[in-house]
Design an enzyme around this catalytic site. Structure first.
Site, PDB file in Angstrom:
ATOM      1  N   CYS A   2     -16.428   3.237  28.355  1.00  0.00           N
ATOM      2  CA  CYS A   2     -15.052   2.724  28.260  1.00  0.00           C
ATOM      3  C   CYS A   2     -14.578   2.213  29.625  1.00  0.00           C
ATOM      4  O   CYS A   2     -15.160   2.509  30.648  1.00  0.00           O
ATOM      5  CB  CYS A   2     -14.115   3.842  27.809  1.00  0.00           C
ATOM      6  SG  CYS A   2     -14.581   4.564  26.255  1.00  0.00           S
ATOM      7  N   ARG A  27     -19.044  -3.339  31.026  1.00  0.00           N
ATOM      8  CA  ARG A  27     -19.352  -1.918  30.803  1.00  0.00           C
ATOM      9  C   ARG A  27     -19.789  -1.645  29.373  1.00  0.00           C
ATOM     10  O   ARG A  27     -20.304  -0.591  29.051  1.00  0.00           O
ATOM     11  CB  ARG A  27     -18.132  -1.061  31.157  1.00  0.00           C
ATOM     12  CG  ARG A  27     -17.714  -1.162  32.608  1.00  0.00           C
ATOM     13  CD  ARG A  27     -16.291  -0.703  32.821  1.00  0.00           C
ATOM     14  NE  ARG A  27     -16.131   0.715  32.691  1.00  0.00           N
ATOM     15  CZ  ARG A  27     -16.264   1.585  33.705  1.00  0.00           C
ATOM     16  NH1 ARG A  27     -16.601   1.127  34.892  1.00  0.00           N
ATOM     17  NH2 ARG A  27     -16.094   2.869  33.546  1.00  0.00           N
ATOM     18  N   TRP A  77     -15.845   2.152  24.195  1.00  0.00           N
ATOM     19  CA  TRP A  77     -17.246   2.244  23.735  1.00  0.00           C
ATOM     20  C   TRP A  77     -17.283   3.514  22.897  1.00  0.00           C
ATOM     21  O   TRP A  77     -17.197   4.622  23.435  1.00  0.00           O
ATOM     22  CB  TRP A  77     -18.171   2.330  24.933  1.00  0.00           C
ATOM     23  CG  TRP A  77     -19.628   2.234  24.623  1.00  0.00           C
ATOM     24  CD1 TRP A  77     -20.316   1.125  24.218  1.00  0.00           C
ATOM     25  CD2 TRP A  77     -20.591   3.285  24.684  1.00  0.00           C
ATOM     26  NE1 TRP A  77     -21.637   1.423  24.049  1.00  0.00           N
ATOM     27  CE2 TRP A  77     -21.839   2.736  24.314  1.00  0.00           C
ATOM     28  CE3 TRP A  77     -20.538   4.627  25.024  1.00  0.00           C
ATOM     29  CZ2 TRP A  77     -23.017   3.491  24.283  1.00  0.00           C
ATOM     30  CZ3 TRP A  77     -21.704   5.385  24.997  1.00  0.00           C
ATOM     31  CH2 TRP A  77     -22.913   4.811  24.620  1.00  0.00           C
ATOM     32  N   ASN A 103     -11.277   7.612  29.329  1.00  0.00           N
ATOM     33  CA  ASN A 103     -12.722   7.379  29.410  1.00  0.00           C
ATOM     34  C   ASN A 103     -13.348   8.762  29.561  1.00  0.00           C
ATOM     35  O   ASN A 103     -12.956   9.544  30.419  1.00  0.00           O
ATOM     36  CB  ASN A 103     -13.061   6.496  30.614  1.00  0.00           C
ATOM     37  CG  ASN A 103     -14.568   6.283  30.754  1.00  0.00           C
ATOM     38  OD1 ASN A 103     -15.312   6.435  29.782  1.00  0.00           O
ATOM     39  ND2 ASN A 103     -15.015   6.000  31.965  1.00  0.00           N
ATOM     40  N   GLY A 104     -14.318   9.082  28.702  1.00  0.00           N
ATOM     41  CA  GLY A 104     -14.979  10.387  28.790  1.00  0.00           C
ATOM     42  C   GLY A 104     -15.063  11.023  27.408  1.00  0.00           C
ATOM     43  O   GLY A 104     -14.907  10.349  26.391  1.00  0.00           O
ATOM     44  N   GLU A 487     -40.607  -1.294  32.793  1.00  0.00           N
ATOM     45  CA  GLU A 487     -39.347  -1.997  33.075  1.00  0.00           C
ATOM     46  C   GLU A 487     -39.328  -3.367  32.405  1.00  0.00           C
ATOM     47  O   GLU A 487     -38.308  -3.782  31.845  1.00  0.00           O
ATOM     48  CB  GLU A 487     -39.138  -2.112  34.586  1.00  0.00           C
ATOM     49  CG  GLU A 487     -37.904  -2.892  35.008  1.00  0.00           C
ATOM     50  CD  GLU A 487     -36.592  -2.354  34.426  1.00  0.00           C
ATOM     51  OE1 GLU A 487     -36.566  -1.215  33.910  1.00  0.00           O
ATOM     52  OE2 GLU A 487     -35.597  -3.085  34.445  1.00  0.00           O
ATOM     53  N   LYS A 491     -36.422  -4.421  29.728  1.00  0.00           N
ATOM     54  CA  LYS A 491     -35.619  -5.656  29.855  1.00  0.00           C
ATOM     55  C   LYS A 491     -35.667  -6.440  28.551  1.00  0.00           C
ATOM     56  O   LYS A 491     -34.654  -6.908  28.043  1.00  0.00           O
ATOM     57  CB  LYS A 491     -36.142  -6.513  31.003  1.00  0.00           C
ATOM     58  CG  LYS A 491     -35.788  -5.994  32.367  1.00  0.00           C
ATOM     59  CD  LYS A 491     -34.369  -6.283  32.775  1.00  0.00           C
ATOM     60  CE  LYS A 491     -33.356  -5.214  32.738  1.00  0.00           C
ATOM     61  NZ  LYS A 491     -33.552  -3.850  32.965  1.00  0.00           N
ATOM     62  N   GLU A 494     -33.817  -4.535  25.621  1.00  0.00           N
ATOM     63  CA  GLU A 494     -32.363  -4.328  25.663  1.00  0.00           C
ATOM     64  C   GLU A 494     -31.572  -5.629  25.532  1.00  0.00           C
ATOM     65  O   GLU A 494     -30.406  -5.583  25.147  1.00  0.00           O
ATOM     66  CB  GLU A 494     -31.946  -3.566  26.913  1.00  0.00           C
ATOM     67  CG  GLU A 494     -32.125  -4.276  28.227  1.00  0.00           C
ATOM     68  CD  GLU A 494     -31.597  -3.438  29.391  1.00  0.00           C
ATOM     69  OE1 GLU A 494     -30.569  -2.761  29.252  1.00  0.00           O
ATOM     70  OE2 GLU A 494     -32.225  -3.462  30.445  1.00  0.00           O
ATOM     71  N   HIS A 510     -56.614   4.402  23.270  1.00  0.00           N
ATOM     72  CA  HIS A 510     -56.384   5.753  22.706  1.00  0.00           C
ATOM     73  C   HIS A 510     -55.294   5.719  21.643  1.00  0.00           C
ATOM     74  O   HIS A 510     -54.549   6.674  21.473  1.00  0.00           O
ATOM     75  CB  HIS A 510     -56.001   6.713  23.847  1.00  0.00           C
ATOM     76  CG  HIS A 510     -57.102   6.879  24.844  1.00  0.00           C
ATOM     77  ND1 HIS A 510     -58.190   7.685  24.629  1.00  0.00           N
ATOM     78  CD2 HIS A 510     -57.293   6.276  26.048  1.00  0.00           C
ATOM     79  CE1 HIS A 510     -59.008   7.608  25.675  1.00  0.00           C
ATOM     80  NE2 HIS A 510     -58.481   6.758  26.549  1.00  0.00           N
ATOM     81  N   LYS A 609     -22.882  -0.483  30.637  1.00  0.00           N
ATOM     82  CA  LYS A 609     -23.447  -0.672  31.982  1.00  0.00           C
ATOM     83  C   LYS A 609     -23.730   0.671  32.642  1.00  0.00           C
ATOM     84  O   LYS A 609     -24.691   0.807  33.384  1.00  0.00           O
ATOM     85  CB  LYS A 609     -22.476  -1.471  32.861  1.00  0.00           C
ATOM     86  CG  LYS A 609     -23.019  -1.760  34.264  1.00  0.00           C
ATOM     87  CD  LYS A 609     -24.280  -2.573  34.231  1.00  0.00           C
ATOM     88  CE  LYS A 609     -24.863  -2.805  35.607  1.00  0.00           C
ATOM     89  NZ  LYS A 609     -26.231  -3.399  35.543  1.00  0.00           N
TER      90      LYS A 609
HETATM   91  C1  AGP Z   1     -30.909  -0.999  32.568  1.00  0.00           C
HETATM   92  O1  AGP Z   1     -31.086  -2.387  32.337  1.00  0.00           O
HETATM   93  C2  AGP Z   1     -29.928  -0.383  31.623  1.00  0.00           C
HETATM   94  N1  AGP Z   1     -28.678  -1.042  31.725  1.00  0.00           N
HETATM   95  C3  AGP Z   1     -29.880   1.129  31.705  1.00  0.00           C
HETATM   96  O2  AGP Z   1     -31.163   1.611  31.353  1.00  0.00           O
HETATM   97  C4  AGP Z   1     -29.513   1.748  33.074  1.00  0.00           C
HETATM   98  O3  AGP Z   1     -30.564   1.530  33.988  1.00  0.00           O
HETATM   99  C5  AGP Z   1     -29.345   3.267  32.887  1.00  0.00           C
HETATM  100  O4  AGP Z   1     -28.283   3.486  31.996  1.00  0.00           O
HETATM  101  C6  AGP Z   1     -29.094   4.011  34.196  1.00  0.00           C
HETATM  102  O5  AGP Z   1     -27.888   3.562  34.769  1.00  0.00           O
HETATM  103  P1  AGP Z   1     -27.609   3.950  36.303  1.00  0.00           P
HETATM  104  O6  AGP Z   1     -28.696   3.302  37.114  1.00  0.00           O
HETATM  105  O7  AGP Z   1     -26.257   3.409  36.598  1.00  0.00           O
HETATM  106  O8  AGP Z   1     -27.672   5.454  36.419  1.00  0.00           O
END
Ligand code: AGP
Length: 614
Positions: A2, A27, A77, A103-104, A487, A491, A494, A510, A609
């Protein structure tokens, strides 16, 4: 995650609130709303879906709403309750005089709701947040003081919150507070702002105060009062924000992600500046408080992180073990916090987090600190909760990263691990000066190699077009590039929603090799070095099962054309540094595939985010 924004001053609040929420969109959210006080009456405007829906809604009564010079806003969110307008924030009490954004997560909201319903409160939403609105309203009825009402209400709340509250009877006042969720106050001339994060206010002011846990701030258009949860007045610590509004502009790129991918050469220069001046000089990491004595007794390192940061941590493991000879364990924060971890004052625990606000990683490093370990944080946000609580800090200085998909911050984290490993190796003398100087020279050359890699983006785009409609995708690598495969897969997953998986190439036979056929693209990260031939033979095994082969390589061996349908070539680089170069092409591949598919690249569905809830 949020996002909260608030304004109180002489100007109309509406534009500032909507603009602030726009700059918090990165976010991740699924509904939005604002509350304003128009001619003495608190009014709520809330809409499901994208922020534009809220803008359209408020437009219908724009002239009316513009009369308000106070307001709070929120992008939600969803955690408790579906993403509907009813569940959108702000929330209010029965009489509609209180408005609150949050937020929380309120952990004990069910008990609170039952108690409040017994007192006659009628709930409209399924959210945990609405309990706080009713609780504040009931405390205000007892105290007739909004600050005191918020202070007493938060004493009954368990869980994480950043809150901003207005009350119809308390004109010209916003009260805000936080616990385990970020909140800052922007300080203008005769006006104040409240925000979850810098982007919401950076265009209006660079003077800010970060709230600490359990602090409560009361704002009017010409005053700011700060107290702790025991009602002791505190002196606000005013800071100057180190960012520029330009970070919030796409600078002509179609998406923030593409802009941030292209910023990486300068990000590396920025990360190195002041820390690595020349290959024959020692690394300078002033905020790493680990001296020779501490490093002598250091017998293990644990790194905790989530998502992309976890992959940067995995690269860090290879580098630190190679140069420093200290055993390194890497673990997702969400696993670390739920098991009996072993560690003590001779254990260095490193938390890696772009935002510095990821709940699982905050919990993990707090757990480590409580048992006496030295906590070092690698983060892009030196203003964050994690950074403020750290014993040592490596700020990665990638600049504000707006796109949900982490790219330049990953690059900055990986480069920071090279610097940290070399720094430790120099102190422990665990690697030869010539070896360290060679790596430092490679680091200094890296920005140009990144620029060269970016200049070949059309080759990546051609490859992306060929595979954009794949349903699955496999990335294989070995050694220090295994995290690169993970990674690259993340990418693609996501932002394009394609089912992509990274494997260490030796694991293919395997099990995963059973999935291979002509519909399965397999991208081999084939960097020159000690595992090149091994990956080549793994690629031939995959080809023999009719997989569609792609190579990402710094080799100019023309024989590769017989094996691979697509070859993405990048400049030659020392194997140790290859993760920092290889990832750029994989970021571009994911970006172009997602763009071809018409996806919402900067705000992928369901993602935030920074995940500030566990
Ligand atoms: C990465 O592209 C994502 N947005 C997500 O995996 C992110 O890396 C993860 O939530 C960790 O966030 P942070 O680095 O702010 O702790």
């Amino acid at each position: 995650m949020c996002g909260i924004v608030g304004y109180i001053g002489e100007k109309s609040a509406l534009g500032i609130l909507l603009d602030g929420l726009t700059n918090l969109e990165y976010r991740g959210y699924d509904s939005a709303g604002i509350a304003v006080n128009v001619e003495g009456k608190v009014e709520l405007y809330k809409a499901e879906g994208k922020l534009q829906n809220l803008k359209d809604l408020t437009n219908e009564k724009r002239e009316h709403i513009l009369k308000s010079t106070i307001g709070i806003g929120h992008i939600r969110w969803a955690t408790h309750g579906s993403p509907t307008a009813v569940n959108a924030h702000p929330h209010s009490c029965n009489c509609g005089r209180v408005a609150i954004v949050h937020n929380g997560i309120i952990e004990n909201y069910k008990e609170l709701r039952a108690k409040l319903e017994k007192q006659g409160c009628t709930f409209r939403s399924q959210t945990d947040t609405e309990t706080v609105a009713h609780l504040v309203a009931s405390k205000y009825a007892q105290t007739n003081n909004l600050t005191e009402a918020v202070r007493l209400a938060t004493k009954e709340i368990e869980g994480a919150y950043a809150l901003a509250v207005i009350h119809q009877d308390v004109k010209n006042t916003i009260v805000a507070t936080r616990r385990n969720a970020p909140l800052l106050v922007g300080i203008g001339e005769g006006e104040y702002y409240v925000a979850s994060d810098v982007p919401a206010i950076i265009k209006y002011t660079k003077r800010a105060m970060y709230l600490d846990d359990n602090q409560i701030v009361t704002l009017t258009s010409n005053s700011m009062k700060l107290i702790d949860s025991d009602n002791n007045e505190l002196v606000p610590k005013i800071e100057t924000l180190p960012w520029e509004p330009v970070a919030l502009s796409k600078m002509g790129y179609k998406h923030f992600m593409l802009k941030e991918i292209h910023e990486q050469p300068d990000v590396v220069r920025n990360v190195l500046s002041g820390k690595l001046r020349a290959s024959n000089e020692n690394i300078v990491l002033n905020e790493v408080k680990l001296d020779k004595e501490a490093l002598k007794t250091l017998n293990r390192i644990q790194i905790v992180a989530c998502g992309t940061s976890l992959h940067a941590a995995m690269v860090g493991k290879y580098i630190i073990e190679d140069l420093c000879g200290i055993p390194v364990d890497v673990e997702p924060s969400s696993e670390y916090i739920y098991r009996k971890t072993v560690g003590d004052k001779n254990t260095l625990v490193i938390g890696v987090s772009q935002s510095g606000e990821t709940a699982d990683t905050i919990t993990a490093v707090r757990q480590a600190k409580s048992r006496g370990s030295h906590v070092l944080i690698v983060t892009n946000r030196p203003d964050s909760t994690m950074a403020r609580e750290a014993d040592s800090l490596v700020p990665v200085s990638a600049g504000i990263e707006v796109s949900v998909a982490a790219t330049k911050s990953y690059m900055a984290q990986v480069i920071s691990f090279y610097l940290l490993a070399i720094h430790i190796a120099e102190i422990k003398e665990s690697a030869s000066r010539s070896e360290l100087e060679k790596i430092k020279r490679e680091l200094i050359l890296l920005p140009q190699k990144l620029e060269k890699t970016l200049s070949h983006k059309d080759e990546v785009k051609t490859c992306a077009k060929k595979f954009a409609n794949s349903k699955d995708f496999i990335f294989i690598a070995r050694g220090i590039n295994f995290p690169t495969a993970l990674e690259g897969a993340l990418k693609l997953k996501e932002i394009s929603y394609i089912n992509a998986t990274g494997y260490t190439a030796g694991e293919l036979k395997h099990g995963p090799i059973a999935m291979l056929d002509e519909s399965m693209p397999v991208l081999s990260i084939l960097m020159k070095g000690k595992v090149y031939d091994k990956i080549l033979s793994n690629s031939e095994e995959a080809k023999a099962r009719n997989a569609r082969m792609i190579a990402l390589t710094d080799s100019d061996d023309t024989k590769l054309d017989e094996l691979f349908e697509c070859i993405i070539r990048i400049p030659e680089v020392d194997e140790m540094l290859s993760p920092a170069l290889a990832i750029v092409s994989l970021q571009l591949l994911a970006y172009y595939i997602a763009e071809f598919l018409g996806k919402d690249v900067d705000q992928p569905r369901n993602l935030a985010k920074s995940v500030t809830v566990e």
